[in-house]
Design an enzyme around this catalytic site. Sequence first.
Site, mmCIF file in Angstrom:
data_model
loop_
_atom_site.group_PDB
_atom_site.id
_atom_site.type_symbol
_atom_site.label_atom_id
_atom_site.label_comp_id
_atom_site.label_asym_id
_atom_site.label_seq_id
_atom_site.Cartn_x
_atom_site.Cartn_y
_atom_site.Cartn_z
ATOM 1 N N SER A 1 0.835 -1.198 0.000
ATOM 2 C CA SER A 1 0.000 0.000 0.000
ATOM 3 C C SER A 1 0.871 1.249 0.000
ATOM 4 C CB SER A 1 -0.958 -0.038 1.191
ATOM 5 O OG SER A 1 -1.876 1.018 1.133
ATOM 6 N N ASP B 1 -5.872 1.919 -3.944
ATOM 7 C CA ASP B 1 -7.109 1.690 -3.206
ATOM 8 C C ASP B 1 -7.504 2.905 -2.363
ATOM 9 O OD1 ASP B 1 -5.161 1.359 -1.261
ATOM 10 O OD2 ASP B 1 -5.815 -0.639 -0.633
#
Length: 576
Positions: free
Chosen positions: A150, A306
Amino acid sequence: MIHIKPEILERVNSWLTPTFDLDSQEQIKQLIASNPKELEESFYKDLEFGTGGMRGIMGLGTNRINKYTLGKNTQGLSNYLKESFPGEDLKVAIAYDCRHNSKTFGKLVADVFSANGIKVFLFEDLRPTPELSFALKHLDCHCGIVLTASHNPPEYNGYKVYWQDGGQLVPPQDSGVIAEINQLDYSEIKFEANDDLIEYIGATVDDVFINSSIENGSFDTSKEAKENLNIVFTSLHGTSITAIPETLKRAGYTNVNIVEEQRVPNGDFPTVVSPNPEEPEALKMAMELAQKVDGDIVIGTDPDCDRLGVVVRNLENELVILNGNQTMILMTNFLLKQWKKSGKIDNNQFVGSTIVSTPMMSVLANAYDVECKIGLTGFKWIAKMIKDFPTMDFIGGGEESFGFMVGDFVRDKDAVTSTLLACEIAAQAKSEGKTMYQSLIDLYVEHGFFKERLISLTKKGIEGAQEIKQMMVDARANPLKEINGEKVVLIEDYLLAISKNLQTNEETTIDIPKSNVLIYYTENGSKIALRPSGTEPKIKFYISVNTDLDNSADFKKTEQLLNDRIDAILADMKLQ
C-alpha cells in the site's frame, strides 16, 4: 564477541540448512558477522497477518518479506483451499503493484500455487488492487493475492489475501489459513512451477473492469458539466496510471491534467517523502499543477490504487485537502441522494463505516432512512457486511483513512471508481455554481458539524512494539474518567468486547470480532479512539468533536471552535 539470544540463534541456524538456497545462507552469515541488530530484527518473530494481510520490510528472515515467507503463506493457503473446496478445480488470481520485487514475488506465488495443482490467473504487469478484487469474481476464482505494501515506505512489501466473495480474508477463513501456515515447515513448500497452469491476463479484464467502474460511478452528469471540470490527477508513481486516466476518458472527462513527473511507476517513489495521499506533502506537486492550470479538483492515489486524496477549492478559492471523513461524507451523501431520486430506497439498504470513522456517517444514513453498519477498521469488514447481509442493497461505504467503495462489484476500497465518483460530485456542483467544499458545508448545516483529527505516534522495532503494547495496557488499567473537562460517559473496549456506561455502570457485550481498540465517549459528544496499527509500527489516536452549525456564514468561526476543542483534548491527553 557478538552475543545472539539463543532463541534467535535457533531460528537463524534453521535458515542455514539445505532447505534454503546458498545465496540466502551466505547473506545470513554476513548479517551474523556484521549486523547482529538487523539479524535480531529479522528473526525475533514470525511476520504476522494484520488488518491488511502480511506486510513488512523486504529481506531475509522470519520477520521479513522474502521468497520463503511468501512461499510458506502460499503453500499454507494452497493446503487450506484444498480442504475448503474438496474435489473442485481450484482457481486463483494474482496481481501486484509497482514496488521493488513485486513482479518477481507475483510469479513466485503463482509458481507455488501451480506446483500444488491450482490454476493461476496472473496479471501480465502491475495493476490496481481493486481490479484484483473484481477479477477474482469475474473469473470465478476461489481466492486472490495482491503483492503490495500500500502506502508504506519503499523498503516494504506485502501479501494481501482475498476470498471467493472478492473481499479480504475474514473469520473463519483467516484463522484457518494462519493455522495451516503456522504448522508448515519451510521444507514443505513446493516451488517447482507447473507453467501449464499459469495463464497471463491483462487488457481483456481491464476493459470489463473499467466499464464496470463507469457503470457504478457515473450518475447523470451532463456532457457539458464533465467537459467543464478541470481535473488534476497524480498516480504518485503507482498502479492507478493503468486505469484511472482511461476510466475518466471513457466516462467523458476530457480535461484531465496528469502530473507527468509522477506518472511512471517507480518503487522508490522519488518525488515524495511518502506515497500516502493522507500526507499533504504527497499531493504538493499536484496542487502546484492545479494552481498553474486553475484546476477545480485534485486527486492523488496511493501505490496500489485503493486510497485517494481529494483536494478542492475552499470559500476563498484556495486549494485545500479534504480528510478521509469529509470525502466519505460527500460521497455517501451523493450516493444516497441518487438512490433516493431513483426511488430505490425501501428500508432494505445500508452504508458501511468503521468504529474509528466519523459518527456523521450514522447521522447521514438515518436522514435517508438507510442503515449504517459499523465494523472494525479495514475494508475486509465492510466486504463482510455485504456477504453477511446478501438480501440487503449495499450503497457504498468508507473509512477515515482515505478509502471508499461504491456498490459491491468490487469488495475492497477502490480508488478507480471513487475517483470517478469524486469527479461526478465536483462536476455537478460546479454546474450549479458551487464547489464540493460548499456542498460539504451545506451538509454540516443540515446534519451537524463533525470535525475529526488523527494523531499517529511511530514506534519502530522491537522496543517500539513493546512500547505500543504497554500504552494500551496502561490505558485499560487506568481508563480516563474525564477528558478536557468533559466527563467520559461511555467506554468501548473492543479487545474485551465490553461497552461500559459510566453513568449507570451497566455493561453490554459488543457483538463484533475482538480487536485492540479502546474508545471514549464524553458528555458533549466527543469521541476519542486509541488503536495500534495492524500494518505499521504506529499507535493511532482518532479525535472527533461536533456541534451545530446554524448557517454557512458561521462556518469558519465554528470550525475554529472545534479545532480549539481538539487541541485542548490533545493537550489534556499529553499528545501535543
